[in-house]
Design a protein around this motif. Sequence first.
Motif, PDB file in Angstrom:
ATOM      1  N   UNK A 162      -8.729  78.945  63.645  1.00  0.00           N
ATOM      2  CA  UNK A 162      -8.548  78.789  62.204  1.00  0.00           C
ATOM      3  C   UNK A 162      -7.881  80.029  61.645  1.00  0.00           C
ATOM      4  N   UNK A 163      -6.784  79.818  60.999  1.00  0.00           N
ATOM      5  CA  UNK A 163      -6.137  80.918  60.269  1.00  0.00           C
ATOM      6  C   UNK A 163      -5.764  80.382  58.902  1.00  0.00           C
ATOM      7  N   UNK A 164      -6.002  81.191  57.904  1.00  0.00           N
ATOM      8  CA  UNK A 164      -5.710  80.810  56.525  1.00  0.00           C
ATOM      9  C   UNK A 164      -6.363  79.482  56.156  1.00  0.00           C
ATOM     10  N   UNK A 165      -7.548  79.261  56.662  1.00  0.00           N
ATOM     11  CA  UNK A 165      -8.340  78.131  56.213  1.00  0.00           C
ATOM     12  C   UNK A 165      -8.075  76.807  56.895  1.00  0.00           C
TER      13      UNK A 165
ATOM     14  N   UNK B 124       4.096  86.267  56.007  1.00  0.00           N
ATOM     15  CA  UNK B 124       3.006  87.221  56.237  1.00  0.00           C
ATOM     16  C   UNK B 124       2.467  87.094  57.666  1.00  0.00           C
ATOM     17  N   UNK B 125       2.254  85.853  58.087  1.00  0.00           N
ATOM     18  CA  UNK B 125       1.709  85.652  59.435  1.00  0.00           C
ATOM     19  C   UNK B 125       2.725  86.057  60.498  1.00  0.00           C
ATOM     20  N   UNK B 129       1.885  88.851  63.275  1.00  0.00           N
ATOM     21  CA  UNK B 129       1.910  88.572  64.715  1.00  0.00           C
ATOM     22  C   UNK B 129       2.963  89.435  65.417  1.00  0.00           C
ATOM     23  N   UNK B 169      -1.733  87.725  70.741  1.00  0.00           N
ATOM     24  CA  UNK B 169      -2.004  86.451  70.065  1.00  0.00           C
ATOM     25  C   UNK B 169      -3.472  86.318  69.691  1.00  0.00           C
ATOM     26  N   UNK B 173      -5.116  86.194  66.081  1.00  0.00           N
ATOM     27  CA  UNK B 173      -5.984  85.044  65.733  1.00  0.00           C
ATOM     28  C   UNK B 173      -7.270  85.551  65.080  1.00  0.00           C
ATOM     29  N   UNK B 176      -6.634  87.257  61.635  1.00  0.00           N
ATOM     30  CA  UNK B 176      -6.179  86.362  60.568  1.00  0.00           C
ATOM     31  C   UNK B 176      -7.203  85.286  60.230  1.00  0.00           C
ATOM     32  N   UNK B 177      -8.288  85.203  61.010  1.00  0.00           N
ATOM     33  CA  UNK B 177      -9.324  84.199  60.756  1.00  0.00           C
ATOM     34  C   UNK B 177     -10.211  84.682  59.607  1.00  0.00           C
ATOM     35  N   UNK B 178     -10.281  83.913  58.518  1.00  0.00           N
ATOM     36  CA  UNK B 178     -11.064  84.381  57.376  1.00  0.00           C
ATOM     37  C   UNK B 178     -12.578  84.184  57.533  1.00  0.00           C
ATOM     38  N   UNK B 179     -12.992  83.570  58.627  1.00  0.00           N
ATOM     39  CA  UNK B 179     -14.428  83.309  58.797  1.00  0.00           C
ATOM     40  C   UNK B 179     -15.185  84.605  59.060  1.00  0.00           C
TER      41      UNK B 179
END
Lengths: 178, 232
Positions: A162-165, B124-125, B129, B169, B173, B176-179
């Motif tokens: 999951x990236x950016x939701x 941005x991504x 990366x 990578x 990952x 960039x994961x908002x969790x």
Amino acid sequence: MPWDELDRLIHDAVTREVALGRPALEGLEGRVIQRLARPVVRPSLARRLSSALAGPRIRLGWALAGGAAILAVGMFVGRVLLPGAGRLPAAAANLFTVAAPGAQSVAVVGDFSAWQPISLFDHDGDGVWTVTVALPPGRYEYAYLVDGRWVGQDPLAHEYARTFGEYVSVRYIGGDGL
Amino acid sequence: MRRLAPMVAALFVGAVGQFVPFPSTPPEEVLGFLQAMEIAPAIKAAFSPVLGAALATGRATPPVSLELLRRLAELPAPQAEEALDVFRKALERGFIVDTGAGSSLMNRVLMRLRMGAPWELVKYELAARYNALVATEEVLLWHGLIGQGAQAPGGQVLPRDRLVLEIAWVVADYQLDPQPRTVPLEAVVRDRLVNLSGSVLAPSIIEPVLVALTPELLQEIAGRVFQVEQRR
């Protein structure tokens, strides 16, 4: 009609049926013993295989194993004999399947297709859509598009990212990741 | 005969029923499409030889490159140029931008465009990366875990190039994961490498890295992912 007369008619009918069936019962015990004493005739291998495959008593596990074996033979034949099949080095056939009853269209998108949709099919109309994609070993991210809606969490995935939701499913092909 | 029908059907599906994702695409078609794009000639002139070399060495694949160019051609020219500039820089440093089987910068842009992501997020991504690739290579080199790579798009692709890509990578990952972080980065990287062992990465190249991997080493890489100013 009076009840007494009806009783008499039923009694007569039953008596008549018993009398008619009696000759068939005579000597029944002897015939059964004689049949049991006969040597057992073993059916041919083809007949036994045929009845095992077609009979309703076949176990699910054996049915699945047989199906997989037949599919594997088909894949092998395809790889060896069909023109162009050899262009897929070390590829594995991968089944993408999703239950989407009532959907009008289902596709899978992933990094194996440059995120272009590959259509799934529901040939028998049971709501389970499938497609088999030839993939070389690797780690693949993918999602389903069900009527255009992004479905990123496949219950059959090895993991999710999951990236950016937004979720995507991940499948490993080959190696220790399987 | 009816009993044989399912068997024959299964044989047929096994033999021919696999969907092959990509038709073969000649590199000339990719380079021809690039030349036809309505972007600044200077961008095309700089990117074309780099892409050509990358297609020849396997740092990019023709079908994914062509699809990427097609999608970029649908965007305003400045956006397409921004993306191509990042890919040029990555290829000039010898990074793999498309594996044809999994993690890649090109596929990531395609994924975001497919999802309808806003361009600022895509950019941005892509930058994050790219930063992760640069940082991973620098840190692994500094710690002596990899040798020097080709540093150019035309050099031979080495196993260490794929190792750099896969570590970059997974670090990106994670970053960039908002969790909320429930598992440490080191465990996630180890898990990814083990899963890739024997398929895209040989165990012999992974094992020394697994031995040397520390939270501090990974933090060195991770700390640079969000340096949005693209590194030269």
